[in-house]
Design an enzyme around this catalytic site. Structure first.
Site, PDB file in Angstrom:
ATOM      1  N   LYS A  87      -2.457   6.758  44.267  1.00 36.87           N
ATOM      2  CA  LYS A  87      -3.706   6.002  44.263  1.00 36.87           C
ATOM      3  C   LYS A  87      -3.409   4.493  44.164  1.00 36.87           C
ATOM      4  O   LYS A  87      -2.278   4.091  43.858  1.00 36.87           O
ATOM      5  CB  LYS A  87      -4.570   6.477  43.087  1.00 36.87           C
ATOM      6  CG  LYS A  87      -4.999   7.958  43.198  1.00 36.87           C
ATOM      7  CD  LYS A  87      -5.862   8.355  42.010  1.00 36.87           C
ATOM      8  CE  LYS A  87      -6.341   9.801  42.114  1.00 36.87           C
ATOM      9  NZ  LYS A  87      -7.240  10.162  40.992  1.00 36.87           N
ATOM     10  N   TYR A 101     -13.743  13.532  48.572  1.00 33.51           N
ATOM     11  CA  TYR A 101     -14.283  13.763  47.235  1.00 33.51           C
ATOM     12  C   TYR A 101     -15.692  14.358  47.251  1.00 33.51           C
ATOM     13  O   TYR A 101     -16.440  14.198  46.271  1.00 33.51           O
ATOM     14  CB  TYR A 101     -14.268  12.462  46.428  1.00 33.51           C
ATOM     15  CG  TYR A 101     -12.903  12.091  45.857  1.00 33.51           C
ATOM     16  CD1 TYR A 101     -12.164  13.004  45.090  1.00 33.51           C
ATOM     17  CD2 TYR A 101     -12.363  10.815  46.047  1.00 33.51           C
ATOM     18  CE1 TYR A 101     -10.922  12.665  44.563  1.00 33.51           C
ATOM     19  CE2 TYR A 101     -11.121  10.469  45.501  1.00 33.51           C
ATOM     20  CZ  TYR A 101     -10.413  11.403  44.762  1.00 33.51           C
ATOM     21  OH  TYR A 101      -9.196  11.068  44.213  1.00 33.51           O
ATOM     22  N   ASN A 132      -5.465   7.353  37.308  1.00 31.01           N
ATOM     23  CA  ASN A 132      -4.412   8.280  36.879  1.00 31.01           C
ATOM     24  C   ASN A 132      -3.330   8.495  37.930  1.00 31.01           C
ATOM     25  O   ASN A 132      -2.696   9.543  37.974  1.00 31.01           O
ATOM     26  CB  ASN A 132      -5.044   9.603  36.429  1.00 31.01           C
ATOM     27  CG  ASN A 132      -5.920  10.197  37.513  1.00 31.01           C
ATOM     28  OD1 ASN A 132      -5.907   9.723  38.655  1.00 31.01           O
ATOM     29  ND2 ASN A 132      -6.664  11.229  37.174  1.00 31.01           N
ATOM     30  N   HIS A 154      -3.265  11.876  43.197  1.00 29.50           N
ATOM     31  CA  HIS A 154      -4.095  13.025  43.544  1.00 29.50           C
ATOM     32  C   HIS A 154      -3.169  14.118  44.040  1.00 29.50           C
ATOM     33  O   HIS A 154      -2.195  13.834  44.731  1.00 29.50           O
ATOM     34  CB  HIS A 154      -5.075  12.666  44.673  1.00 29.50           C
ATOM     35  CG  HIS A 154      -5.699  13.871  45.309  1.00 29.50           C
ATOM     36  ND1 HIS A 154      -6.797  14.502  44.756  1.00 29.50           N
ATOM     37  CD2 HIS A 154      -5.333  14.605  46.398  1.00 29.50           C
ATOM     38  CE1 HIS A 154      -7.095  15.564  45.511  1.00 29.50           C
ATOM     39  NE2 HIS A 154      -6.222  15.641  46.508  1.00 29.50           N
ATOM     40  N   GLU A 170      -7.635  18.726  53.169  1.00 27.36           N
ATOM     41  CA  GLU A 170      -7.295  17.340  52.857  1.00 27.36           C
ATOM     42  C   GLU A 170      -6.208  16.794  53.786  1.00 27.36           C
ATOM     43  O   GLU A 170      -6.256  15.628  54.188  1.00 27.36           O
ATOM     44  CB  GLU A 170      -6.844  17.242  51.396  1.00 27.36           C
ATOM     45  CG  GLU A 170      -7.986  17.545  50.420  1.00 27.36           C
ATOM     46  CD  GLU A 170      -7.527  17.664  48.968  1.00 27.36           C
ATOM     47  OE1 GLU A 170      -6.309  17.508  48.701  1.00 27.36           O
ATOM     48  OE2 GLU A 170      -8.387  17.892  48.095  1.00 27.36           O
TER      49      GLU A 170
END
Ligand code: IDP
Ligand code: MG
Length: 151
Positions: A20, A60, A127, A130, A141
């Site tokens: 990310k 998402y 965080n 993913h 995805e």
């Protein structure tokens, strides 16, 4: 004794990993890829890109309507993302195990989020990574982030 060839029906398991924007910004892309490779998984594809609102809405979709949804989308638009396809037997749960719990405060030491992440007091948890949560999610995805790759 002869070697036993892998069964012809054996399928290659793949997962989508995203480093990310916080991970790219903090210079942790290499450390995260190192952990994937050190575990023994293979990198099948990788590219650094800017996400788009459309791509993130599809990626998402399951989180639409949740309080952290818009902060999550804004965060994912805040910088470059390193998208990676990793492969190997058990790589979907295996990478989730390497990543650790969603909340980096709770993520166990030894995991990517536990070792390298923390709570920054924001509306969305930054965080670092993913990882797809099932084989079905991985296929969906990978098609979104690597269109035309034929994986
Ligand atoms: P995962 O990334 O561990 O699979 P998901 O539940 O799929 O977690 O949530 C997607 C992302 O949304 C998380 O990685 C995190 O960045 C953020 N997120 C999830 N739940 C919360 C929350 O309760 N508060 C703030 N951010 C959250
Ligand atoms: Mg998830």
């Amino acid at each position: 004794m002869t070697d036993v060839a892998p069964a012809a029906t054996e399928t290659i398991e793949r997962t989508l990993v995203l480093v990310k924007p916080d991970g790219v910004r903090r210079g942790l892309s290499g450390e995260i890829l190192r952990r994937i490779e050190a575990k023994g998984y293979t990198l099948a594809a990788a590219h650094l890109l800017d996400a788009t609102p459309e791509l993130l809405a599809a990626h998402y979709a399951e989180h639409e309507g949740k309080p952290f949804y818009q902060p999550l989308v804004d965060f994912m638009l805040s910088g470059k993302i390193l998208a990676v396809v990793a492969e190997g037997q058990g790589v979907v749960p295996g990478f989730r195990s390497l990543a650790g719990a969603t909340n980096p405060t709770e993520a166990a030491p030894g995991t990517i989020r536990g070792d390298l992440g923390r709570d920054w007091g924001l509306k969305v948890q930054q965080n670092l990574v993913h990882g797809s949560d099932s084989d079905e999610s991985a296929a969906r995805e990978i098609a979104l982030w690597f269109p035309g790759l034929g994986l």
